[in-house]
Write an enzyme that holds these catalytic residues in place. Structure first.
Site, PDB file in Angstrom:
ATOM      1  N   LYS A  22     -67.917 -12.189  -4.579  1.00  0.00           N
ATOM      2  CA  LYS A  22     -68.015 -11.725  -3.185  1.00  0.00           C
ATOM      3  C   LYS A  22     -66.738 -12.044  -2.420  1.00  0.00           C
ATOM      4  CE  LYS A  22     -70.066 -14.416  -0.017  1.00  0.00           C
ATOM      5  NZ  LYS A  22     -69.267 -14.818   1.137  1.00  0.00           N
ATOM      6  N   ASN A  23     -66.253 -13.291  -2.568  1.00  0.00           N
ATOM      7  CA  ASN A  23     -65.122 -13.730  -1.747  1.00  0.00           C
ATOM      8  C   ASN A  23     -63.783 -13.170  -2.208  1.00  0.00           C
ATOM      9  OD1 ASN A  23     -66.919 -15.005  -0.149  1.00  0.00           O
ATOM     10  ND2 ASN A  23     -66.533 -17.053  -0.954  1.00  0.00           N
ATOM     11  N   ARG A  91     -68.584 -12.724   9.301  1.00  0.00           N
ATOM     12  CA  ARG A  91     -67.323 -13.431   9.517  1.00  0.00           C
ATOM     13  C   ARG A  91     -66.222 -12.908   8.603  1.00  0.00           C
ATOM     14  NH1 ARG A  91     -66.010 -17.297  12.133  1.00  0.00           N
ATOM     15  NH2 ARG A  91     -64.233 -17.454  10.781  1.00  0.00           N
ATOM     16  N   CYS A 115     -70.104 -20.362  13.148  1.00  0.00           N
ATOM     17  CA  CYS A 115     -71.342 -20.129  12.401  1.00  0.00           C
ATOM     18  C   CYS A 115     -72.002 -21.468  12.151  1.00  0.00           C
ATOM     19  CB  CYS A 115     -71.093 -19.321  11.138  1.00  0.00           C
ATOM     20  SG  CYS A 115     -70.590 -20.284   9.723  1.00  0.00           S
ATOM     21  N   ARG A 120     -65.234 -22.744  12.889  1.00  0.00           N
ATOM     22  CA  ARG A 120     -64.456 -21.739  12.138  1.00  0.00           C
ATOM     23  C   ARG A 120     -63.506 -20.930  13.022  1.00  0.00           C
ATOM     24  NH1 ARG A 120     -68.187 -19.253   7.457  1.00  0.00           N
ATOM     25  NH2 ARG A 120     -66.149 -18.916   6.528  1.00  0.00           N
ATOM     26  N   PRO A 121     -62.532 -21.575  13.657  1.00  0.00           N
ATOM     27  CA  PRO A 121     -61.564 -20.846  14.485  1.00  0.00           C
ATOM     28  C   PRO A 121     -60.660 -19.964  13.615  1.00  0.00           C
ATOM     29  CG  PRO A 121     -60.860 -23.119  14.154  1.00  0.00           C
ATOM     30  CD  PRO A 121     -62.223 -23.002  13.526  1.00  0.00           C
ATOM     31  N   ILE A 122     -59.897 -19.050  14.236  1.00  0.00           N
ATOM     32  CA  ILE A 122     -58.944 -18.206  13.489  1.00  0.00           C
ATOM     33  C   ILE A 122     -57.517 -18.430  13.980  1.00  0.00           C
ATOM     34  CG2 ILE A 122     -60.643 -16.428  12.833  1.00  0.00           C
ATOM     35  CD1 ILE A 122     -59.392 -14.720  15.154  1.00  0.00           C
ATOM     36  N   LEU A 124     -55.097 -20.091  12.842  1.00  0.00           N
ATOM     37  CA  LEU A 124     -54.040 -20.006  11.819  1.00  0.00           C
ATOM     38  C   LEU A 124     -53.744 -18.547  11.450  1.00  0.00           C
ATOM     39  CD1 LEU A 124     -55.311 -22.982   9.620  1.00  0.00           C
ATOM     40  CD2 LEU A 124     -53.307 -22.994  11.150  1.00  0.00           C
ATOM     41  N   ASP A 306     -68.277 -24.548  -1.311  1.00  0.00           N
ATOM     42  CA  ASP A 306     -69.365 -23.589  -1.535  1.00  0.00           C
ATOM     43  C   ASP A 306     -70.301 -24.005  -2.663  1.00  0.00           C
ATOM     44  OD1 ASP A 306     -67.313 -20.628  -0.829  1.00  0.00           O
ATOM     45  OD2 ASP A 306     -68.187 -22.157   0.458  1.00  0.00           O
ATOM     46  N   ILE A 328     -64.414 -29.920   4.421  1.00  0.00           N
ATOM     47  CA  ILE A 328     -63.919 -28.608   4.871  1.00  0.00           C
ATOM     48  C   ILE A 328     -64.633 -28.136   6.137  1.00  0.00           C
ATOM     49  CG2 ILE A 328     -63.525 -26.201   4.189  1.00  0.00           C
ATOM     50  CD1 ILE A 328     -61.877 -28.172   2.556  1.00  0.00           C
ATOM     51  N   ARG A 398     -76.944 -12.164   0.955  1.00  0.00           N
ATOM     52  CA  ARG A 398     -75.575 -11.932   1.396  1.00  0.00           C
ATOM     53  C   ARG A 398     -74.571 -12.211   0.277  1.00  0.00           C
ATOM     54  NH1 ARG A 398     -73.680 -15.647   4.987  1.00  0.00           N
ATOM     55  NH2 ARG A 398     -71.776 -14.534   4.398  1.00  0.00           N
TER      56      ARG A 398
HETATM   57  C1  EPZ Z   1     -63.581 -18.684   2.830  1.00  0.00           C
HETATM   58  O1  EPZ Z   1     -63.851 -18.725   4.234  1.00  0.00           O
HETATM   59  C2  EPZ Z   1     -64.907 -18.299   2.156  1.00  0.00           C
HETATM   60  N1  EPZ Z   1     -65.374 -17.036   2.691  1.00  0.00           N
HETATM   61  C3  EPZ Z   1     -65.955 -19.374   2.436  1.00  0.00           C
HETATM   62  O2  EPZ Z   1     -67.117 -19.054   1.671  1.00  0.00           O
HETATM   63  C4  EPZ Z   1     -65.434 -20.709   1.935  1.00  0.00           C
HETATM   64  O3  EPZ Z   1     -66.349 -21.716   2.272  1.00  0.00           O
HETATM   65  C5  EPZ Z   1     -64.072 -21.032   2.595  1.00  0.00           C
HETATM   66  O4  EPZ Z   1     -63.138 -19.957   2.345  1.00  0.00           O
HETATM   67  C6  EPZ Z   1     -63.456 -22.313   2.067  1.00  0.00           C
HETATM   68  O5  EPZ Z   1     -63.332 -22.275   0.695  1.00  0.00           O
HETATM   69  C7  EPZ Z   1     -64.846 -15.880   2.230  1.00  0.00           C
HETATM   70  O6  EPZ Z   1     -63.934 -15.853   1.423  1.00  0.00           O
HETATM   71  C8  EPZ Z   1     -65.424 -14.610   2.756  1.00  0.00           C
HETATM   72  P1  EPZ Z   1     -61.065 -21.197   5.572  1.00  0.00           P
HETATM   73  P2  EPZ Z   1     -62.652 -18.860   5.286  1.00  0.00           P
HETATM   74  O7  EPZ Z   1     -60.287 -20.405   6.543  1.00  0.00           O
HETATM   75  O8  EPZ Z   1     -61.435 -18.236   4.756  1.00  0.00           O
HETATM   76  C9  EPZ Z   1     -60.452 -24.194   9.196  1.00  0.00           C
HETATM   77  C10 EPZ Z   1     -69.393 -18.657   1.229  1.00  0.00           C
HETATM   78  O9  EPZ Z   1     -70.328 -19.457   1.181  1.00  0.00           O
HETATM   79  N2  EPZ Z   1     -59.653 -23.115   9.826  1.00  0.00           N
HETATM   80  O10 EPZ Z   1     -60.425 -21.509   4.268  1.00  0.00           O
HETATM   81  O11 EPZ Z   1     -63.191 -18.399   6.593  1.00  0.00           O
HETATM   82  C11 EPZ Z   1     -61.930 -23.805   9.082  1.00  0.00           C
HETATM   83  O12 EPZ Z   1     -62.625 -24.027  10.277  1.00  0.00           O
HETATM   84  C12 EPZ Z   1     -68.344 -18.773   2.365  1.00  0.00           C
HETATM   85  O13 EPZ Z   1     -69.204 -17.731   0.425  1.00  0.00           O
HETATM   86  C13 EPZ Z   1     -58.994 -23.384  11.000  1.00  0.00           C
HETATM   87  O14 EPZ Z   1     -59.059 -24.483  11.534  1.00  0.00           O
HETATM   88  O15 EPZ Z   1     -62.468 -20.452   5.322  1.00  0.00           O
HETATM   89  C14 EPZ Z   1     -62.380 -24.680   7.937  1.00  0.00           C
HETATM   90  O16 EPZ Z   1     -62.689 -25.936   8.418  1.00  0.00           O
HETATM   91  C15 EPZ Z   1     -68.730 -19.769   3.407  1.00  0.00           C
HETATM   92  N3  EPZ Z   1     -58.264 -22.373  11.545  1.00  0.00           N
HETATM   93  C16 EPZ Z   1     -61.149 -24.726   7.042  1.00  0.00           C
HETATM   94  O17 EPZ Z   1     -60.025 -24.362   7.845  1.00  0.00           O
HETATM   95  C17 EPZ Z   1     -58.159 -21.118  10.968  1.00  0.00           C
HETATM   96  O18 EPZ Z   1     -57.485 -20.222  11.516  1.00  0.00           O
HETATM   97  C18 EPZ Z   1     -61.207 -23.798   5.823  1.00  0.00           C
HETATM   98  O19 EPZ Z   1     -61.580 -22.522   6.277  1.00  0.00           O
HETATM   99  C19 EPZ Z   1     -58.835 -20.887   9.773  1.00  0.00           C
HETATM  100  C20 EPZ Z   1     -59.589 -21.895   9.197  1.00  0.00           C
END
Ligand code: EPZ
Length: 420
Positions: A22-23, A91, A115, A120-122, A124, A306, A328, A398
């Site tokens: 999925k990811n 998301r 969520c 989960r801010p964006i 970065l 995960d 995380i 999902r």
């Molecule tokens: C991906 O989410 C996966 N989702 C998540 O899987 C997975 O848990 C996560 O990576 C970590 O491995 C998909 O690929 C669709 P991150 P993503 O940005 O990319 C912080 C599942 O169960 N952060 O790597 O959204 C964030 O809050 C899902 O399949 C910032 O601070 O995760 C988190 O604490 C759940 N600022 C950490 O980084 C940002 O701009 C890692 O998040 C982005 C992230």
């Protein structure tokens, strides 16, 4: 709404085939927006999330066909403005921003709120887009990214919890059509990022270093159509391996990638579970009594967040103390109070769950809260004496393709029923 009714206590036996990831599929589907030529993506899992992404691609103007795991996309004429409600609901759809900005120099999408597992801010993602020269405006629940031109640059994308998976994916997709060279430092190294880079290179992009913390993208004029097969789902693989160990069964997992799961296999070995590689298959069974162990979730190649919930469920069965630390996401222990309904003894101390394992579990009605927490409840239900009812399994649909059918094939007594 549907639930699972599980009669536990049956050791899983037999073979299960793993679906596409999925990811990996979600950002790869979005990447097809970078060209007007046809793309064919095979082994896309049939999930509510991938069906959502199909709707989003169509709402942007792309022609999409999704049949028997193959997705054909042609994004000939698209717009840079996505439907608010559609994007807000999933998301993962944030990863359309990079391709839209990269190809159209504009992207307007709804901000993906927090969520249940964390804020989960964006920030970065946006930091990366700005480093390429985009102007960012956040207004009315939307994020607007626009650029007269995108210029390659060097950026550091590490954050509070280390690297960001979709942030790395988004910036990589915005940079492939930028002028010049982009260097992403503290990039995510997940196999899903590598799979996306492979697809982008098949479309004509120039990317090196994917899978390492430094990714270099040399911008090109234009991308063309391409074909790609999505990698197997390492999280689904880990989930079935843990279910086999929890029920003291023996299963063969077909089409799995052991090299994507080293941290998980290492921890399972430590817990008394054997994971043997036989060609493209993994054979999983207990090699001795289950043993407690400590786990800390980290960015790849560390232990995946995960798989944290599923591992927590397993350790409720291992006599002794296991400490599970989530580094995380801030609030990813929703499964703990539900596992307690089945008789588990777990205490939360800050970022850690302290599991006092070994007490037999007994079936009860429990509530799914998010995708991986739900998988943990299914695993606990399969190991528990009596009947467990897992409610709100839409969370599971999902991310797991036909989970109940696959488990039944392994001998599990599980039914999908209408929630009363
Ligand atoms: C991906 O989410 C996966 N989702 C998540 O899987 C997975 O848990 C996560 O990576 C970590 O491995 C998909 O690929 C669709 P991150 P993503 O940005 O990319 C912080 C599942 O169960 N952060 O790597 O959204 C964030 O809050 C899902 O399949 C910032 O601070 O995760 C988190 O604490 C759940 N600022 C950490 O980084 C940002 O701009 C890692 O998040 C982005 C992230």
């Amino acid at each position: 709404m549907e639930s699972f009714l599980i009669k536990g206590g049956v050791p899983l036996q037999g073979e299960v085939a793993i679906s596409g990831s999925k990811n990996a599929a979600l950002p790869i589907m979005a990447a097809a927006l970078l060209t007007g030529e046809p793309c064919a993506i095979r082994r896309v899992p049939d999930l509510s999330d991938t069906r959502f992404m199909v709707q989003i691609l169509e709402s942007l103007g792309a022609q999409v066909k999704f049949e028997r795991g193959t997705l054909s996309v042609r994004a000939q004429k698209i717009r840079g403005y996505a439907d608010y409600d559609l994007v807000r609901k999933m998301r993962g759809s944030i990863c359309i921003a990079g391709p839209l900005l990269g190809r159209l120099r504009e992207a307007r999408i709804s901000l993906p709120g927090g969520c249940i597992i964390g804020a989960r801010p964006i920030n970065l993602h946006l930091k990366g887009f700005e480093a390429l020269g985009a102007k960012i405006k956040i207004e009315g629940g939307y994020v607007d990214a626009t650029a007269k031109k995108l210029t390659g640059s060097t950026m550091f994308l590490g954050g509070r919890a280390g690297s960001t998976v979709l942030g790395t994916a988004n910036v990589m997709m915005a940079a492939v059509l930028a002028d010049g060279v982009t260097v992403i430092e503290s990039a995510a190294c997940e196999p899903e990022v590598v799979d996306l880079a492979d697809f982008l290179c098949a479309m004509g992009a120039k990317i090196s270093g994917a899978g390492s913390p430094t990714i270099t993208v040399t911008g090109v004029e234009k991308l063309h159509g391409a074909e790609h097969e999505v990698i197997p789902d390492r999280i689904e693989t880990a989930t079935f391996a843990i279910a086999a160990a929890a029920t003291d069964g023996e299963i063969t997992i077909r089409g799995a990638r052991a090299d994507h799961l080293r941290a998980v296999i290492d921890k399972l070995n430590e817990a008394g579970v054997s994971v043997e590689k036989r060609g493209a298959n993994l054979v999983v069974r207990r090699k001795e009594k289950l043993k407690p162990a400590d786990v800390t979730t980290l960015p790849y190649s560390g232990f995946p967040t995960d798989v944290q919930a599923q591992m927590t469920a397993l350790f409720t069965l291992a006599p002794g103390i296991s400490i599970i630390t989530e580094r995380i996401f801030e609030s990813r222990f929703m499964h703990v109070s539900e596992l307690a309904r089945l008789g588990a003894d777990i205490e939360i101390e800050g970022p850690s769950a302290i599991v006092k394992g070994g007490r037999p579990l007994s079936g009860a009605p429990v509530m799914a809260s998010d995708l991986r927490a739900s998988a943990a409840l299914v695993i606990a239900g399969l190991a528990a004496k009596g009947t467990t009812q897992v409610n709100r399994i839409y969370h599971l649909d999902r991310g797991y393709e036909r989970m109940d059918a696959k488990l039944r094939k392994l001998g599990a007594r599980i039914q999908r029923v209408e929630e009363k």
